[in-house]
Every structure is written in C-alpha cells, then in structure tokens.
Design a protein around this motif. Structure first.
Motif: not given
Length: 149
Positions: A23-32
């Motif tokens: 939701y905070r637009k940190k998609f790479l970290a969210a995927t990990r």
C-alpha cells in the motif's frame, strides 16, 4: 495441531504486513515479506513441522544427540593425548631438536651453489676452488658417522 495454528497465524500476520508495505508503494519489499510469510504454511503442508516436533519432544532423540556429543568429545580427548605424548613421533622430535641444537651436519656443503652463477662486483666470477669442499664426499661421510654407519 498447535504448531499448525501458530504457523498459520505467522503467515497471516506476514501477509498483512506485506499488504501494508505494498500500500506504501514498496512493491519489492512487499514481495519479499510475502515470500517469507508463506514459508511456515509451506512447512506445515509438507509435514516438516510434524517431523521437527516429533524429533524435539522425544527423549530418545536427545539421548542420541548426547551420545554423539560424547563420542565427539572422546575423539578430541584421544587426539589431544596422542599429540601430547607424541605417539609415533616422539623420538623423531627429540632427534630433530638435537640436530637443530648441534647445528648443520655439513654447513659448507651448499657453499658452491650460493654464488657460482653470479659475477662479483668487480666483474670477476668467484673462484670455485676456494668455496668448494676439499672432498666431495665429506658431507656424506659426516651423515654416515652421525648415524653410526
């Protein structure tokens, strides 16, 4: 049963954190984070968690680990005693110390090889007759005399 519930709760919490991170637009970290949070459920589904709990809570397994540890300690102690006593090498070490204390057997034996290939500063090569031993077999005789032959 309890471990399955705990693993499911961990996975749900991890997926929730992954959703907030996305939701905070940190998609790479969210995927990990999502990848890490799916590991506990995967372990439960494959049966690894049941195997681990059956290993951890059995006293015979801990007794086996204790015997393996005792075996490792006995191996280390026997190696330490062997090194301290010098089994198989004590006489050789004493002989080496005596030889080192008395000096080399034939100290002039390697003298010809020290400067035979280089000319001196004055341009002349050193004379081999001065640095060579008088008898070619003197170093061999010294070694044989040392060993009593």
């Amino acid at each position: 049963m309890l471990t399955s519930t705990v693993c499911a709760a961990l996975s749900a919490a991890g997926l929730g954190i992954a959703a907030l991170t996305a939701y905070r637009k940190k998609f790479l970290a969210a995927t990990r984070i999502a990848a890490y949070s799916l590991i506990p459920v995967g372990l439960v589904m494959t049966g690894v968690i049941d195997w681990v709990t059956s290993v951890v809570f059995k006293p015979t397994v801990w007794a086996g680990f204790g015997l393996l540890a005792l075996s490792a300690v006995l191996f280390m102690v026997s190696r330490g005693v062997e090194r301290r006593r010098g089994i198989g090498g004590r006489r050789e070490r004493k002989a080496a110390r005596a030889t080192a204390a008395s000096g080399a057997v034939a100290p002039a034996a390697s003298a010809p090889s020290l400067g035979a290939g280089r000319p001196a500063a004055g341009g002349k090569a050193p004379q081999a007759a001065e640095s060579a031993p008088k008898d070619d077999f003197s170093d061999i005789e010294a070694i044989l005399k040392k060993h009593g032959i």
